[in-house]
Design a protein around this motif. Structure first.
Motif, short mmCIF file in Angstrom:
data_model
loop_
_atom_site.label_atom_id
_atom_site.label_comp_id
_atom_site.label_asym_id
_atom_site.label_seq_id
_atom_site.Cartn_x
_atom_site.Cartn_y
_atom_site.Cartn_z
N LEU A 115 11.89 -36.65 -30.22
CA LEU A 115 12.27 -35.25 -30.19
C LEU A 115 13.48 -35.00 -31.08
O LEU A 115 14.46 -35.75 -31.02
N ASN A 116 13.40 -33.96 -31.89
CA ASN A 116 14.54 -33.52 -32.68
C ASN A 116 15.34 -32.52 -31.86
O ASN A 116 14.77 -31.57 -31.30
N ILE A 117 16.64 -32.72 -31.80
CA ILE A 117 17.50 -31.82 -31.03
C ILE A 117 17.33 -30.38 -31.51
O ILE A 117 17.37 -30.09 -32.71
N GLY A 118 17.12 -29.47 -30.54
CA GLY A 118 17.04 -28.05 -30.85
C GLY A 118 15.71 -27.55 -31.39
O GLY A 118 15.55 -26.35 -31.65
N GLU A 119 14.74 -28.45 -31.54
CA GLU A 119 13.44 -28.05 -32.07
C GLU A 119 12.44 -27.88 -30.93
O GLU A 119 12.20 -28.81 -30.15
N GLU A 120 11.83 -26.71 -30.83
CA GLU A 120 10.84 -26.45 -29.79
C GLU A 120 9.46 -26.94 -30.23
O GLU A 120 9.01 -26.60 -31.33
N ILE A 121 8.81 -27.74 -29.40
CA ILE A 121 7.50 -28.27 -29.74
C ILE A 121 6.56 -28.11 -28.54
O ILE A 121 6.99 -28.05 -27.40
N PRO A 122 5.25 -28.03 -28.80
CA PRO A 122 4.29 -27.98 -27.69
C PRO A 122 4.19 -29.32 -26.98
O PRO A 122 4.37 -30.38 -27.60
N ILE A 123 3.91 -29.27 -25.68
CA ILE A 123 3.71 -30.47 -24.88
C ILE A 123 2.22 -30.73 -24.80
O ILE A 123 1.46 -29.89 -24.30
N THR A 124 1.80 -31.87 -25.29
CA THR A 124 0.38 -32.21 -25.39
C THR A 124 -0.34 -32.08 -24.05
O THR A 124 0.17 -32.51 -23.01
N ASN A 125 -1.52 -31.46 -24.09
CA ASN A 125 -2.40 -31.29 -22.93
C ASN A 125 -1.82 -30.38 -21.84
O ASN A 125 -2.21 -30.48 -20.67
N THR A 126 -0.88 -29.51 -22.23
CA THR A 126 -0.36 -28.49 -21.31
C THR A 126 -0.18 -27.19 -22.09
O THR A 126 -0.31 -27.16 -23.32
N THR A 127 0.18 -26.12 -21.36
CA THR A 127 0.50 -24.84 -22.00
C THR A 127 2.01 -24.70 -22.22
O THR A 127 2.48 -23.64 -22.64
N MET A 128 2.77 -25.75 -21.95
CA MET A 128 4.22 -25.69 -22.00
C MET A 128 4.77 -26.17 -23.34
O MET A 128 4.09 -26.86 -24.10
N THR A 129 6.03 -25.78 -23.59
CA THR A 129 6.77 -26.30 -24.74
C THR A 129 8.08 -26.88 -24.24
O THR A 129 8.49 -26.65 -23.10
N VAL A 130 8.76 -27.63 -25.13
CA VAL A 130 10.03 -28.25 -24.76
C VAL A 130 11.01 -28.16 -25.92
O VAL A 130 10.61 -28.19 -27.09
N LYS A 131 12.28 -28.03 -25.57
CA LYS A 131 13.37 -28.11 -26.53
C LYS A 131 14.43 -29.02 -25.95
O LYS A 131 14.81 -28.88 -24.78
N ALA A 132 14.91 -29.98 -26.75
CA ALA A 132 15.88 -30.96 -26.28
C ALA A 132 17.30 -30.59 -26.69
O ALA A 132 17.52 -30.08 -27.80
N PHE A 133 18.25 -30.86 -25.79
CA PHE A 133 19.67 -30.64 -26.04
C PHE A 133 20.43 -31.91 -25.69
O PHE A 133 20.10 -32.60 -24.73
N PRO A 134 21.50 -32.23 -26.44
CA PRO A 134 22.26 -33.46 -26.17
C PRO A 134 23.21 -33.31 -25.00
O PRO A 134 23.78 -32.24 -24.77
#
Length: 319
Positions: free
Chosen positions: A158-177
């Motif tokens: 995961l790249n910090i601050g980048e929103e990506i889709p979560i495989t096999n779900t309808t959700m997305t994720v964004k990571a923070f340090p």
């Protein structure tokens, strides 16, 4: 329109508004597989999160998996077998940092698991590959790294601050340090489902002790979601009671520091925005007397009116 009819209409509108607020539909369902920090290997940090009324779960950390699933079945949170939850319901793992109490369940259960994605930031993923899934400590069930990768898990950095889709779900994720004994890194995951969000924090110390701005930067990023009532809850650790000296916090929070950090969030989101807001307290460390003291201190210091939730292993709840 008569005065009586106007009064009746006003009463109707007020009642309708109150009813709509009370019946606000949840966006997520949570099944805690492990809720403690410390020495209880059957109950370590792992929280299954899915969009409401689905079985598309992700595991936020993975300290305890199998024992937690069995507890959830015992509590009727799941009505299928342990194997089916592990292999079919869990769509991926989000590892906040590579300390064993957050990854041991993933490692031990990997031979029985199905193909899926493991998500982590760069430094965390390097530790996972080099120290655990390295064909020495454990077989390399990933698709990259030392030895002979078995390619069961896809290791996604995961790249910090980048929103990506979560495989096999309808959700997305964004990571923070996060800072967990500076300069050691931990991670917060902001999960989005439709217009709703949930925030999960791995282990973190307070900014004042860590000499960091990581929490303030995180609060700044999520403040608009709190203000707009899009953020449904925050999972955040409180490991020790207030008596724990700063030099022995080891990158964790106390009730005092929790409330200080939440006050920073309220300042950014607006006065009164945290009243009734759900704070899910994680990573309580034994012994039991410390946990009892910690809970009492949070209760006494909760001047923001947040709704404190202490999740029980295996018991489903909604956000």
């Amino acid at each position: 329109m008569t005065i009586f009819n106007r009064i009746l209409l006003c009463f109707f509108l007020i009642s309708l508004n109150a009813f709509s607020q009370k019946t606000e539909k949840p966006s997520f369902q949570v099944v805690p597989l492990g809720v403690k920090g410390g020495i209880d290997e059957k109950n370590l940090s792992a929280y299954l999160l899915a969009p409401i009324n689905t079985n598309d779960y992700i595991s936020l950390d993975a300290g305890t998996i199998n024992a937690g699933i069995e507890k959830a079945i015992e509590n009727k949170s799941f009505k299928v077998s342990t194997s089916e939850v592990l292999r079919k319901y869990i769509k991926g793992y989000f590892i906040s940092h590579a300390h064993l109490d957050h990854v041991s369940g993933l490692i031990i259960n990997s031979p029985a698991d199905s193909a899926k994605t493991v998500y982590a930031t760069t430094k965390c993923m390097e530790m996972m590959k080099n120290h655990y899934f390295n064909d020495q400590s454990w077989a390399n069930f990933g698709d990259i790294g030392p030895g002979k990768p078995l390619k069961k898990y896809h290791f996604q950095t995961l790249n910090i601050g980048e929103e990506i889709p979560i495989t096999n779900t309808t959700m997305t994720v964004k990571a923070f340090p996060l800072s967990h004994v500076n300069p050691f890194e931990s991670t917060a995951f902001l999960i989005k489902n439709g217009d709703a969000y949930a925030l999960y924090l791995g282990d973190t110390g307070p900014d004042a002790v860590e000499k960091s701005n990581d929490l303030k930067d995180l609060w700044t990023a999520i403040a608009p979601l709190v203000k707009n009532k899009q953020l449904k809850g925050i999972f955040i650790e409180v490991s020790f009671p207030n008596e724990q000296p700063d030099q022995f916090l080891f990158g964790h929070l106390t009730p005092n520091y929790l409330m200080k950090e939440l006050h920073v969030l309220e300042e950014l989101a607006g006065k009164g925005t945290l009243k009734g807001f759900k704070i899910i307290v994680t990573h309580l460390k034994p012994p039991t007397k410390n946990i009892v003291t910690l809970k009492e201190q949070i209760k006494n210091q909760n001047d923001l009116g947040v709704q404190i939730i202490y999740p029980d292993q295996g018991k489903r709840f909604e956000l």
